[in-house]
Design a protein around this motif. Structure first.
Motif, PDB file in Angstrom:
ATOM      1  N   TRP A   1       0.902  -1.295  -0.012  1.00  0.00           N
ATOM      2  CA  TRP A   1       0.122  -0.041   0.134  1.00  0.00           C
ATOM      3  C   TRP A   1       0.758   1.249  -0.054  1.00  0.00           C
ATOM      4  N   LEU A   2       0.562   2.273  -0.814  1.00  0.00           N
ATOM      5  CA  LEU A   2       1.524   3.342  -1.280  1.00  0.00           C
ATOM      6  C   LEU A   2       0.483   4.678  -1.068  1.00  0.00           C
ATOM      7  N   ASP A   3       1.274   5.790  -1.043  1.00  0.00           N
ATOM      8  CA  ASP A   3       0.763   7.177  -0.977  1.00  0.00           C
ATOM      9  C   ASP A   3       0.989   7.508  -2.510  1.00  0.00           C
ATOM     10  N   GLN A   4       0.578   8.635  -2.612  1.00  0.00           N
ATOM     11  CA  GLN A   4       0.561   9.278  -4.172  1.00  0.00           C
ATOM     12  C   GLN A   4       1.926   9.556  -4.478  1.00  0.00           C
ATOM     13  N   ASP A   5       3.032   9.536  -3.602  1.00  0.00           N
ATOM     14  CA  ASP A   5       4.321   9.769  -4.021  1.00  0.00           C
ATOM     15  C   ASP A   5       5.274   8.476  -4.028  1.00  0.00           C
ATOM     16  N   GLY A   6       4.299   7.218  -4.014  1.00  0.00           N
ATOM     17  CA  GLY A   6       4.956   5.924  -3.967  1.00  0.00           C
ATOM     18  C   GLY A   6       5.613   5.595  -2.659  1.00  0.00           C
ATOM     19  N   PHE A   7       5.473   6.146  -1.858  1.00  0.00           N
ATOM     20  CA  PHE A   7       5.749   5.681  -0.365  1.00  0.00           C
ATOM     21  C   PHE A   7       5.028   4.783   0.325  1.00  0.00           C
ATOM     22  N   THR A   8       5.563   3.666   0.952  1.00  0.00           N
ATOM     23  CA  THR A   8       4.771   2.866   1.819  1.00  0.00           C
ATOM     24  C   THR A   8       4.087   3.500   2.773  1.00  0.00           C
ATOM     25  N   VAL A   9       2.833   2.993   3.171  1.00  0.00           N
ATOM     26  CA  VAL A   9       1.989   3.421   4.208  1.00  0.00           C
ATOM     27  C   VAL A   9       1.354   2.512   5.219  1.00  0.00           C
ATOM     28  N   TRP A  10       1.870   1.502   4.867  1.00  0.00           N
ATOM     29  CA  TRP A  10       1.378   0.409   5.697  1.00  0.00           C
ATOM     30  C   TRP A  10       2.453  -0.996   5.762  1.00  0.00           C
ATOM     31  N   GLU A  11       2.517  -1.626   6.700  1.00  0.00           N
ATOM     32  CA  GLU A  11       3.599  -2.522   6.885  1.00  0.00           C
ATOM     33  C   GLU A  11       3.242  -3.692   6.130  1.00  0.00           C
ATOM     34  N   ASP A  12       4.446  -4.424   5.525  1.00  0.00           N
ATOM     35  CA  ASP A  12       4.247  -5.494   4.777  1.00  0.00           C
ATOM     36  C   ASP A  12       3.390  -6.621   5.118  1.00  0.00           C
ATOM     37  N   GLU A  13       2.352  -7.102   4.400  1.00  0.00           N
ATOM     38  CA  GLU A  13       1.584  -7.923   5.106  1.00  0.00           C
ATOM     39  C   GLU A  13       2.261  -9.571   4.399  1.00  0.00           C
ATOM     40  N   PRO A  14       1.981 -10.509   5.220  1.00  0.00           N
ATOM     41  CA  PRO A  14       2.216 -11.893   5.177  1.00  0.00           C
ATOM     42  C   PRO A  14       1.623 -12.420   3.781  1.00  0.00           C
ATOM     43  N   TRP A  15       2.412 -13.423   3.207  1.00  0.00           N
ATOM     44  CA  TRP A  15       2.047 -13.985   1.814  1.00  0.00           C
ATOM     45  C   TRP A  15       0.701 -14.746   2.117  1.00  0.00           C
ATOM     46  N   LYS A  16      -0.427 -14.586   1.052  1.00  0.00           N
ATOM     47  CA  LYS A  16      -1.693 -15.201   1.345  1.00  0.00           C
ATOM     48  C   LYS A  16      -1.522 -16.424   0.194  1.00  0.00           C
ATOM     49  N   PRO A  17      -1.981 -17.652   0.544  1.00  0.00           N
ATOM     50  CA  PRO A  17      -1.916 -18.664  -0.481  1.00  0.00           C
ATOM     51  C   PRO A  17      -3.477 -18.766  -1.133  1.00  0.00           C
ATOM     52  N   MET A  18      -3.426 -19.209  -2.421  1.00  0.00           N
ATOM     53  CA  MET A  18      -4.587 -19.403  -3.278  1.00  0.00           C
ATOM     54  C   MET A  18      -4.362 -20.330  -4.129  1.00  0.00           C
ATOM     55  N   ILE A  19      -5.561 -21.409  -4.434  1.00  0.00           N
ATOM     56  CA  ILE A  19      -5.289 -22.485  -5.315  1.00  0.00           C
ATOM     57  C   ILE A  19      -6.206 -21.781  -6.573  1.00  0.00           C
ATOM     58  N   VAL A  20      -5.607 -21.936  -7.855  1.00  0.00           N
ATOM     59  CA  VAL A  20      -6.418 -21.487  -8.950  1.00  0.00           C
ATOM     60  C   VAL A  20      -6.497 -22.951  -9.790  1.00  0.00           C
ATOM     61  N   TYR A  21      -7.756 -23.436  -9.715  1.00  0.00           N
ATOM     62  CA  TYR A  21      -8.099 -24.727 -10.589  1.00  0.00           C
ATOM     63  C   TYR A  21      -7.750 -24.455 -12.090  1.00  0.00           C
ATOM     64  N   GLY A  22      -7.544 -25.780 -12.617  1.00  0.00           N
ATOM     65  CA  GLY A  22      -7.251 -25.850 -14.134  1.00  0.00           C
ATOM     66  C   GLY A  22      -8.009 -24.933 -15.083  1.00  0.00           C
ATOM     67  N   ASN A  23      -7.738 -24.233 -15.825  1.00  0.00           N
ATOM     68  CA  ASN A  23      -8.726 -23.405 -16.784  1.00  0.00           C
ATOM     69  C   ASN A  23      -9.630 -22.642 -16.055  1.00  0.00           C
ATOM     70  N   GLN A  24      -9.380 -22.137 -14.910  1.00  0.00           N
ATOM     71  CA  GLN A  24     -10.415 -21.460 -14.169  1.00  0.00           C
ATOM     72  C   GLN A  24      -9.864 -20.075 -13.841  1.00  0.00           C
ATOM     73  N   LYS A  25     -10.819 -19.414 -13.419  1.00  0.00           N
ATOM     74  CA  LYS A  25     -10.260 -18.022 -12.883  1.00  0.00           C
ATOM     75  C   LYS A  25     -10.603 -17.782 -11.284  1.00  0.00           C
ATOM     76  N   GLN A  26      -9.924 -17.373 -10.770  1.00  0.00           N
ATOM     77  CA  GLN A  26     -10.024 -17.060  -9.202  1.00  0.00           C
ATOM     78  C   GLN A  26     -10.082 -15.266  -9.139  1.00  0.00           C
ATOM     79  N   VAL A  27     -10.937 -14.804  -8.266  1.00  0.00           N
ATOM     80  CA  VAL A  27     -10.960 -13.287  -7.882  1.00  0.00           C
ATOM     81  C   VAL A  27     -10.416 -13.118  -6.372  1.00  0.00           C
ATOM     82  N   ILE A  28      -9.674 -11.995  -6.402  1.00  0.00           N
ATOM     83  CA  ILE A  28      -9.169 -11.442  -5.229  1.00  0.00           C
ATOM     84  C   ILE A  28      -9.665 -10.188  -5.005  1.00  0.00           C
ATOM     85  N   ASN A  29     -10.420 -10.157  -3.897  1.00  0.00           N
ATOM     86  CA  ASN A  29     -10.936  -8.956  -3.468  1.00  0.00           C
ATOM     87  C   ASN A  29     -10.427  -8.448  -2.184  1.00  0.00           C
ATOM     88  N   VAL A  30      -9.863  -7.208  -2.010  1.00  0.00           N
ATOM     89  CA  VAL A  30      -9.295  -6.711  -0.827  1.00  0.00           C
ATOM     90  C   VAL A  30      -9.412  -5.044  -0.670  1.00  0.00           C
TER      91      VAL A  30
END
Length: 479
Positions: free
Chosen positions: A427-456
């Motif tokens: 997450w960045l401000d308009q000048d490109g500086f970070t405004v929130w601490e780094d988040e941990p990696w989140k896992p996701m499985i995308v099934y064969g020939n399918q689509k997955q949507v991330i909402n945040v």
């Protein structure tokens, strides 16, 4: 009265964390292994030093530590099985390994000192220690919490066979942590960890371990925070010698693990410092998360009193300016003063069902939408850590509502098989500086020939821009 309030707050924090309290009396066990003296592949210089230094620090903070140096496959398996038994049925365990590691078909192996030079990948699986198998053993043991720290992200030490390498040439692959486990890597996926910063580097420890060590005995620092502190220093020092090394965390826990608990002094009981007393220490709740939860519960309210309650509790909160404008706007609406100036934030805007939305990569409509919605193509918002073979971001949209960014990303699997994906947002401000601490990696499985949507939704109104960071075990390295 104050004592009763402290007890109430502690109980509230316990409930918020689903009972994940770290008691001083719980069984805390560590297995530490350092392998330098490899018999058939390239020897190392600092792995034993790293292991011994980590073992000493863990003993200082109350762990029962077993440390082994330069051991073979049989002894490694024996030590691991004893460790798993000790943390079974609710124990807390830390596993630290410094030595050679190998990546074979996106699976990581830890190398014992007596491994013969393998003829093919099957030989590695027969002679080395599988990290996924280790993780499965810990999961089956029903440990309360386990932390695996793998300082093994070095160059592939095996000689080439017929001009080809056995396993990946650099670093280790990402992991899929079972529930209740955190895995810390000394470098990111397919990156090499440095033992030394150059000929003038006289430190007895490798780069990752020397920066990680001080965080073990620092009170109130969670394993996640420890890695963030470590990562910042490692990245900076590695870049100083023209190298890229970004320690990575893969977390599947509900709460945080603390090597040394550090409650605020005002919350500490006077009896806690008395010799011989045992105190139950509750993990701290992130105040930002509590504030965000409060705001989420009232952000669509039409009652000025709700926003006033927020301002009373958080007069300098991250949403205080927005709450103040809504109180002022609602007050003007109630007064119905015909000659009053227009409200700075009209109530109708709060209930608007038409947020500003722009598809990344499409030309933004006039007038330009705010900050993140107006900036750049889809590619400019993506940071792929390695070129992804089978997964593609096929749509990326930014919406701004109630002064918070809402991001929707569509991930398409171009292959017939299921694909693992890890993602997080910067997450960045308009000048490109970070405004929130780094988040941990989140896992996701995308099934064969399918689509997955991330909402945040952005965690702060200060975020006016973002980057979506992506990793997949099927990535090809950048080098």
């Amino acid at each position: 009265m104050k004592h009763t309030l402290r007890i109430g707050l502690s109980l509230l924090f316990f409930l918020l964390l689903g009972g994940h309290a770290m008691a001083a009396t719980e069984h805390r066990v560590a297995l530490v292994i350092g392998n330098n003296d490899y018999q058939n592949i390239v020897k190392l210089e600092k792995a034993v030093n790293d292991a011994n230094a980590v073992a000493a620090e863990l003993r200082k903070v109350g762990f029962e530590v077993q440390v082994y140096n330069n051991i073979g496959q049989k002894k490694m398996n024996q030590a691991i099985n004893e460790f798993v038994q000790k943390v079974s049925a609710g124990g807390v365990g830390v596993f630290f390994f410094a030595g050679h590691g190998l990546q074979i078909n996106n699976q990581n192996f830890l190398v014992p000192v007596d491994m013969d030079t393998p003829r093919d990948t099957a030989d590695v699986a027969d002679q080395a220690i599988s990290v996924p198998v280790l993780q499965d053993k810990l999961a089956d043991a029903k440990a309360k919490y386990t932390l695996l720290v793998l300082d093994a992200c070095r160059n592939n030490p095996l000689p080439k066979k017929a001009g080809r390498s056995i396993g990946s040439t650099r670093g280790l692959a990402m992991t899929n942590s079972p529930s209740g486990q955190t895995v810390l890597y000394s470098a990111g996926a397919n990156q090499e960890a440095l033992d030394s910063l150059g000929n003038n580097d006289k430190s007895p420890n490798g780069l990752f371990t020397r920066e990680f060590l001080p965080t073990i005995s620092q009170p109130g620092i969670s394993s996640t925070e420890a890695l963030k502190k470590t990562r910042s220093m490692v990245i900076q020092k590695a870049k100083s010698v023209g190298h890229e090394q970004q320690p990575a965390i893969y977390d599947q826990t509900d709460g945080d693990f603390y090597f040394v608990s550090g409650p605020a002094p005002a919350q500490a009981s006077a009896s806690a410092s008395a010799p011989g007393n045992t105190t139950t220490v509750v993990q701290a709740v992130d105040p930002k998360a509590i504030e965000l939860s409060f705001w989420d519960s009232i952000k669509d309210s039409k009652q000025a009193a709700d926003y006033q309650d927020y301002l009373t509790k958080y007069p300098n909160g991250q949403f205080a300016p927005l709450a103040s404008r809504r109180v002022a706007a609602m007050s003007q609406t109630v007064s119905r003063s015909s000659d009053a100036a227009p409200a700075p934030y009209a109530p109708s805007a709060v209930a608007s069902s038409e947020p500003t939305q722009v598809a990344m990569g499409a030309a933004p409509p006039p007038p330009p939408p705010p900050a993140a919605s107006s900036g750049g193509s889809m590619a400019s918002k993506l940071e792929e850590q390695g070129k992804m073979n089978n997964l593609k971001v096929t749509d990326l949209r930014a919406t701004k509502r109630d002064n918070l960014l809402r991001i929707q990303a569509e991930i398409t699997n171009l292959s017939t098989g299921n694909q693992q994906l890890y993602y997080r947002f910067k997450w960045l401000d308009q000048d490109g500086f970070t405004v929130w601490e780094d988040e941990p990696w989140k896992p996701m499985i995308v099934y064969g020939n399918q689509k997955q949507v991330i909402n945040v939704v952005s965690p702060t109104f200060k975020a006016t821009d973002f980057r979506l960071q992506l990793q997949s075990p099927d990535n090809r390295g950048n080098n």
